[in-house]
Design an enzyme around this catalytic site. Structure first.
Site, short mmCIF file in Angstrom:
data_model
loop_
_atom_site.label_atom_id
_atom_site.label_comp_id
_atom_site.label_asym_id
_atom_site.label_seq_id
_atom_site.Cartn_x
_atom_site.Cartn_y
_atom_site.Cartn_z
N GLY A 175 89.29 -66.41 62.36
CA GLY A 175 90.71 -66.78 62.46
C GLY A 175 90.95 -68.23 62.83
O GLY A 175 92.01 -68.56 63.36
N MET A 256 88.87 -60.47 53.29
CA MET A 256 87.80 -60.13 52.36
C MET A 256 88.10 -58.88 51.53
O MET A 256 87.19 -58.12 51.20
CB MET A 256 86.47 -60.00 53.13
CG MET A 256 86.11 -61.25 53.91
SD MET A 256 86.37 -62.78 52.98
CE MET A 256 84.70 -63.11 52.47
N HIS A 275 89.62 -70.89 49.84
CA HIS A 275 88.23 -70.50 49.56
C HIS A 275 87.33 -71.72 49.80
O HIS A 275 87.67 -72.84 49.39
CB HIS A 275 88.12 -70.02 48.11
CG HIS A 275 86.76 -69.52 47.77
ND1 HIS A 275 86.28 -68.31 48.23
CD2 HIS A 275 85.76 -70.08 47.04
CE1 HIS A 275 85.04 -68.14 47.79
NE2 HIS A 275 84.71 -69.19 47.06
N ASP A 307 96.14 -64.29 42.17
CA ASP A 307 96.46 -63.33 41.11
C ASP A 307 95.55 -62.12 41.33
O ASP A 307 95.01 -61.95 42.42
CB ASP A 307 96.29 -63.96 39.71
CG ASP A 307 94.88 -64.48 39.48
OD1 ASP A 307 93.97 -64.08 40.24
OD2 ASP A 307 94.68 -65.26 38.54
N GLY A 309 92.59 -61.51 40.46
CA GLY A 309 91.14 -61.73 40.41
C GLY A 309 90.55 -62.10 41.76
O GLY A 309 91.24 -62.13 42.77
#
Ligand code: GAR
Length: 356
Positions: A175, A256, A275, A307, A309
């Site tokens: 965090g 995750m 990311h 999105d 993915g």
């Protein structure tokens, strides 16, 4: 609790047996019924028509708070029971203190169990479904009236009172990004407030960070499903929580698990992710280790819209971070974190400013 409004489980169970002897049916439904609205009335009238008597099991105040967040219930359990009992198609109310209605269903053994239409037979809470299936109880999912829901009612009220943009942060780990975002919010640099922190890991550091900043935090049980995914029931719980807190923007910071419909559609263009790689390179797990193992000279972070993915969607900001020779994954992660902690609050502020 005034007795004339509330029945005990034993009373309702023996009433059920008497009805059965007369070949009549008892219908049971449950919920918080916190802010009574016309959607409830239409739903309960339809539920009552499925049998001869309708009982409504309502959550006690503590479990409503646990399920819907710290600002709920708006009405106490006594007031909710009184309002429901005043309806001509409701024959009685029982109160239960747990989050789930399994024990009530087990004790009453209704002939029909009815639920509002934002559930499907599959997204019924697992725990409740097991009991319903075991007892062979008929399940009826009734359609809800579009736009007539508690969350829409509360959203409408809160929009009138408060135009502060609200952010929910999701994470599964330490965090540190969440802390940087909450720090920026506390300094007035976000253009909005962090209203909720959610995690799928019960003891994740991100939940302690939320406590440190006094932000409401919720553990969402992801249910038993494929790694990295969420069950229908947990996805629904997430969506209910977001709506109850009138969230405008979702920020993933090391979360995750993959979001999917209907959540993606409900927050179209309002879900961000970060990311630790220069996407599209090294999407998915172990991005930092893979960059080092490949002998790359640079890594970085990417902030993008989400999105359906894995780490895909339109890129909003990307920045290179050098990889030094002999870097350990921890050293590189630290360098990437330092850059992320500056960038993420800035990008969130940009996105909030775009929301009218
Ligand atoms: C961040 O470095 C973020 O880039 C990464 O998780 C870390 C969370 O750290 N995100 C992903 O891997 C998403 N696929 P934190 O919990 O200390 O903020």
């Amino acid at each position: 609790m005034p007795e004339r409004f509330v029945s005990s489980l034993n009373e309702v169970a023996s009433l059920r047996d008497r009805l059965e002897a007369e070949e009549k049916k008892l219908v049971l439904t449950n919920g918080a019924f916190d802010v009574l609205h016309v959607g409830h009335l239409r739903y309960l009238r339809e539920a009552a028509a499925l049998g001869d008597l309708l009982f409504v099991a309502i959550n006690g105040d503590k479990s409503v708070r646990e399920l819907k967040g710290p600002g709920r219930p708006v009405n106490s359990v006594e007031d909710r029971a009184e309002m429901l009992c005043a309806l001509e198609f409701v024959d009685g109310v029982v109160v239960f203190e747990e989050r789930r209605a399994s024990r009530v269903i087990e004790a009453i053994r209704p002939h029909v169990y009815s639920k509002g239409g934002d559930y499907t037979a599959d997204s019924l809470i697992d725990e409740e479904k097991v009991v319903l299936d075991r007892l062979g109880i008929e399940i009826k999912i009734l359609s809800l009236v579009a736009g007539k829901s508690t969350s829409e009612t509360l959203k409408c009220l809160s929009k009138r009172e408060d135009s502060t943009k609200k952010v929910a942060i999701f994470g599964s780990g330490k965090g540190s990004n969440a802390a940087a975002i909450m720090e920026a919010a506390s300094e007035g640099k976000l253009g909005g407030e962090v209203a909720l922190v959610m995690s799928d890991v019960p003891n994740a550091g991100i939940l302690s960070e939320a406590d440190r900043y006094g932000v409401p935090r919720i553990f969402i049980d992801p249910g038993t499903t494929r790694v990295g995914h969420l069950t229908d029931a947990s996805l629904k719980e997430i969506q209910d929580r977001l709506q109850a807190a009138s969230i405008d923007l979702i920020v993933l910071a090391g979360f995750m698990r993959i979001f999917r419909e209907p959540l993606l559609g409900a927050f179209g263009g309002r879900i961000l992710n970060i990311h630790p790689s220069l996407l599209p390179k090294y999407s998915g797990l172990r991005a930092i280790e893979r960059a080092i193992d490949a002998g790359d000279r640079a890594s970085g972070y990417t902030i993008h819209l989400v999105d359906g993915g894995v780490d895909s969607g339109a890129i909003l900001r990307q920045e290179e971070v050098p990889i030094h020779s002999g870097d350990s994954p921890e050293q590189l992660q630290q360098r990437i974190h330092t850059a992320e902690h500056v960038a993420y609050p800035e990008v969130i502020a940009e996105q909030l400013a775009k929301l009218a």
